[in-house]
Design a protein around this motif. Structure first.
Motif, short mmCIF file in Angstrom:
data_model
loop_
_atom_site.label_atom_id
_atom_site.label_comp_id
_atom_site.label_asym_id
_atom_site.label_seq_id
_atom_site.Cartn_x
_atom_site.Cartn_y
_atom_site.Cartn_z
N ILE A 143 -10.18 9.81 15.98
CA ILE A 143 -8.93 9.21 15.51
C ILE A 143 -8.24 10.27 14.67
N GLU A 144 -7.21 10.88 15.24
CA GLU A 144 -6.43 11.88 14.49
C GLU A 144 -5.50 11.12 13.55
N ALA A 145 -5.63 11.38 12.27
CA ALA A 145 -4.86 10.64 11.28
C ALA A 145 -3.37 10.98 11.35
N ARG A 146 -2.56 9.97 11.59
CA ARG A 146 -1.11 10.08 11.49
C ARG A 146 -0.67 9.69 10.09
N ALA A 147 -1.41 8.74 9.52
CA ALA A 147 -1.13 8.28 8.15
C ALA A 147 -2.44 7.85 7.51
N VAL A 148 -2.57 8.16 6.23
CA VAL A 148 -3.74 7.76 5.45
C VAL A 148 -3.22 7.15 4.16
N SER A 149 -3.69 5.96 3.85
CA SER A 149 -3.24 5.30 2.62
C SER A 149 -4.41 4.54 2.01
N GLY A 150 -4.31 4.30 0.73
CA GLY A 150 -5.37 3.57 0.07
C GLY A 150 -4.91 2.94 -1.23
N ARG A 151 -5.67 1.95 -1.64
CA ARG A 151 -5.39 1.27 -2.90
C ARG A 151 -6.70 0.98 -3.60
N ARG A 152 -6.62 0.99 -4.91
CA ARG A 152 -7.78 0.65 -5.73
C ARG A 152 -7.37 -0.50 -6.65
N LEU A 153 -8.24 -1.49 -6.75
CA LEU A 153 -8.05 -2.57 -7.70
C LEU A 153 -8.96 -2.27 -8.89
N SER A 154 -8.34 -1.89 -9.99
CA SER A 154 -9.09 -1.57 -11.21
C SER A 154 -9.43 -2.86 -11.93
N PRO A 155 -10.62 -2.95 -12.47
CA PRO A 155 -11.00 -4.18 -13.18
C PRO A 155 -10.14 -4.37 -14.42
N PRO A 156 -10.01 -5.61 -14.85
CA PRO A 156 -9.24 -5.87 -16.07
C PRO A 156 -9.91 -5.16 -17.26
N HIS A 157 -9.09 -4.72 -18.20
CA HIS A 157 -9.63 -4.02 -19.39
C HIS A 157 -10.18 -5.05 -20.37
N ALA A 158 -11.25 -4.68 -21.03
CA ALA A 158 -11.91 -5.59 -21.98
C ALA A 158 -11.00 -5.95 -23.15
N GLU A 159 -10.06 -5.04 -23.48
CA GLU A 159 -9.21 -5.34 -24.64
C GLU A 159 -8.13 -6.38 -24.35
N ARG A 160 -7.96 -6.72 -23.06
CA ARG A 160 -7.01 -7.78 -22.75
C ARG A 160 -7.54 -9.11 -23.27
N ALA A 161 -6.67 -9.97 -23.72
CA ALA A 161 -7.13 -11.28 -24.19
C ALA A 161 -6.33 -12.37 -23.54
N VAL A 209 -17.63 -7.73 -6.26
CA VAL A 209 -17.24 -9.13 -6.47
C VAL A 209 -17.37 -9.52 -7.94
N GLU A 210 -18.41 -9.07 -8.61
CA GLU A 210 -18.63 -9.42 -10.01
C GLU A 210 -17.54 -8.85 -10.92
N ALA A 211 -17.15 -7.61 -10.68
CA ALA A 211 -16.15 -6.96 -11.54
C ALA A 211 -14.72 -7.21 -11.07
N HIS A 212 -14.56 -7.87 -9.94
CA HIS A 212 -13.24 -8.09 -9.36
C HIS A 212 -12.49 -6.77 -9.20
N SER A 213 -13.19 -5.80 -8.59
CA SER A 213 -12.60 -4.48 -8.40
C SER A 213 -13.01 -3.94 -7.04
N GLY A 214 -12.40 -2.85 -6.64
CA GLY A 214 -12.76 -2.23 -5.38
C GLY A 214 -11.66 -1.33 -4.89
N TRP A 215 -11.83 -0.85 -3.67
CA TRP A 215 -10.83 0.02 -3.07
C TRP A 215 -10.82 -0.19 -1.55
#
Length: 135
Positions: free
Chosen positions: A117-135, A79-85
């Motif tokens: 649960i035999e996987a028919r499909a596996v998918s995922g997403r990651r939310l990368s935190p904003p880069h410090a160099e962004r302004a 929650v603090e970094a606004h990131s996760g997967w």
């Protein structure tokens, strides 16, 4: 007070999804029951392209979630970094008498029914935190 910049959403490859699944002990299984969608947290293990778990033979999951398509989701949020997967496994949930790799359930009572649960499909997403160099 500075505003948080939005992060970047990245689609994960299948191997990374399985690695992330193995990194967490608890996920959520979801199915469509007679009274609507049901989502239940469970502890689980990964076994050769499948998710395995144990439940009571008389549970709602055993009655309504077996022998049908289900979704299984695991995530981690900072929650603090606004990131996760988040990783989603879609597949058929079946009874498994040989679910020896299923972990001991965290809840009390007899949880003798192994599910797979035999996987028919596996998918995922990651939310990368904003880069410090962004302004």
């Amino acid at each position: 007070m500075s505003e948080t910049q939005p992060g970047r959403l990245v689609v994960l490859g299948e191997q990374e999804c399985w690695d992330l699944l193995r990194s967490r002990p608890v996920g959520r299984i979801a199915w469509s029951g007679p009274h609507g969608v049901v989502v239940v947290p469970v502890n689980f293990a990964v076994d050769d392209g499948a998710v395995v778990l144990r439940t009571s033979p008389y549970s709602q999951l055993a009655r309504e979630g077996t022998d049908r398509e289900v979704g299984f989701e695991v995530d981690l949020v900072d929650v603090e970094a606004h990131s996760g997967w988040s990783v989603l496994v879609q597949g058929r949930c079946t009874r498994d008498r040989h679910a020896s790799d299923a972990p001991t359930p965290w809840v009390t009572g007899p949880r003798t029914l192994g599910l797979r649960i035999e996987a028919r499909a596996v998918s995922g997403r990651r939310l990368s935190p904003p880069h410090a160099e962004r302004a």
